[in-house]
Design an enzyme around this catalytic site. Structure first.
Site, mmCIF file in Angstrom:
data_model
loop_
_atom_site.group_PDB
_atom_site.id
_atom_site.type_symbol
_atom_site.label_atom_id
_atom_site.label_comp_id
_atom_site.label_asym_id
_atom_site.label_seq_id
_atom_site.Cartn_x
_atom_site.Cartn_y
_atom_site.Cartn_z
ATOM 1 N N HIS A 53 0.768 -11.738 1.797
ATOM 2 C CA HIS A 53 -0.264 -11.037 1.027
ATOM 3 C C HIS A 53 -0.932 -11.913 -0.044
ATOM 4 O O HIS A 53 -2.138 -11.819 -0.263
ATOM 5 C CB HIS A 53 0.347 -9.783 0.394
ATOM 6 C CG HIS A 53 -0.618 -8.665 0.214
ATOM 7 N ND1 HIS A 53 -0.276 -7.336 0.340
ATOM 8 C CD2 HIS A 53 -1.937 -8.662 -0.078
ATOM 9 C CE1 HIS A 53 -1.337 -6.576 0.126
ATOM 10 N NE2 HIS A 53 -2.358 -7.358 -0.142
ATOM 11 N N TYR A 100 0.826 -1.215 0.000
ATOM 12 C CA TYR A 100 0.000 0.000 0.000
ATOM 13 C C TYR A 100 0.862 1.267 0.000
ATOM 14 O O TYR A 100 0.351 2.356 -0.248
ATOM 15 C CB TYR A 100 -0.919 0.046 1.222
ATOM 16 C CG TYR A 100 -1.881 -1.103 1.372
ATOM 17 C CD1 TYR A 100 -2.080 -2.043 0.354
ATOM 18 C CD2 TYR A 100 -2.608 -1.263 2.552
ATOM 19 C CE1 TYR A 100 -2.954 -3.094 0.518
ATOM 20 C CE2 TYR A 100 -3.489 -2.318 2.721
ATOM 21 C CZ TYR A 100 -3.655 -3.235 1.706
ATOM 22 O OH TYR A 100 -4.526 -4.281 1.888
#
Length: 275
Positions: A107, A51
């Site tokens: 992730h 992010y």
């Protein structure tokens, strides 16, 4: 108003059932978003290396007047770092200005490069050292999870997956539960509610309870036993998304929302993504 609910993970640690997601938020936006979130009662923040806003999260937490032990901070091991989980975690901790993480998630499995089992072994070591309290995964299908368990003997405490009324993943959710893996929903509002908020059942329930469609959908996640992390940088939405503790959906209402499932994936396919 009832208190925000807490979930006990299979490793004995606890986490808030509702947290703030910060995907797509800039370092500047995330500071204001977290400030507002902590003010209205959130204690769980979900970020990720990918992010590119861990520094902003760190600044917000540093400035916060909430004690560290009251916070639950999650970040994620990115695909490119699967061969170097220790270095990746240390970089994340430095950006977050933290000594430890509450939850570290892999992730994606990225089966094309097939490093996820070794990455998981590295994460197990980091947990044993106390750098992370809990470890889990995101976007893992049943066969990915089974392989982790078979080859390491350590089960993830969380599987964070795309889950919303159009993509309910009931088989995976049930499998997770059978293996004491807590399911956590990303994109819980189906990326802004398109195709969800205008559904008749959602609108009727919003009218019945005096709530917004977003609040109905968040309450659906909570009443299905899911951990949920709606993303917003808008102060009014951040507050709205947390104002869900004064009502519950009944079994019939949950059943009506279950009928909205289309298996409609909005994000990438975990078997294909990365590599």
């Amino acid at each position: 108003m009832a208190n925000p609910t807490i979930i006990r993970l299979q490793d004995g640690n606890v986490m808030p059932q509702l947290g703030l997601g910060v995907w797509k938020a800039s370092n500047e936006e995330v500071i204001a978003a977290i400030h507002k979130a902590l003010e209205v009662g959130y204690r769980s923040i979900d970020t990720a290396t990918a992010y590119q806003n861990e520094e902003g999260v760190g600044k917000a937490l540093k400035a916060a007047s909430v004690a560290r032990e009251e916070l639950f901070i999650t970040t994620k091991l990115w695909n490119d770092d699967q061969k170097r989980p220790r270095e990746a975690l240390q970089e994340s901790l430095k950006k977050l200005q933290l000594d430890y993480l509450d939850l570290y998630l892999m992730h994606w499995p990225v089966p094309a490069i097939d490093h996820y089992v070794d990455a998981w072994k590295g994460m197990i070591a980091l947990q044993k050292e106390g750098l992370v309290k809990s470890i889990g995964v995101c976007n893992f299908q049943i066969h990915h999870l089974q392989r982790l368990i078979d080859e390491t003997g350590v089960t993830p405490v969380i599987n964070q997956i795309e889950l919303h009324p159009l993509m309910q993943q009931r088989q995976l959710h049930a499998w997770n539960a059978t293996h004491k893996i807590q399911t956590e929903s990303w994109s819980p509002l189906a990326q802004g509610g398109e195709g969800v908020f205008d559904q008749k059942v959602i609108r009727e329930l919003a009218d019945k309870y005096g709530k917004t469609p977003a609040q109905i959908v968040i309450r659906w996640h909570l009443d299905c036993g899911l951990v949920v992390i709606p993303k917003s940088v808008t102060p009014s939405r951040i507050a709205e998304n947390f104002a869900v503790w004064d009502f519950r959906l009944d079994k019939d209402e949950l059943g009506e929302i279950a009928k909205l499932d289309q298996g409609k994936r909005l994000g990438p396919d975990p078997d294909q993504f990365g590599g």
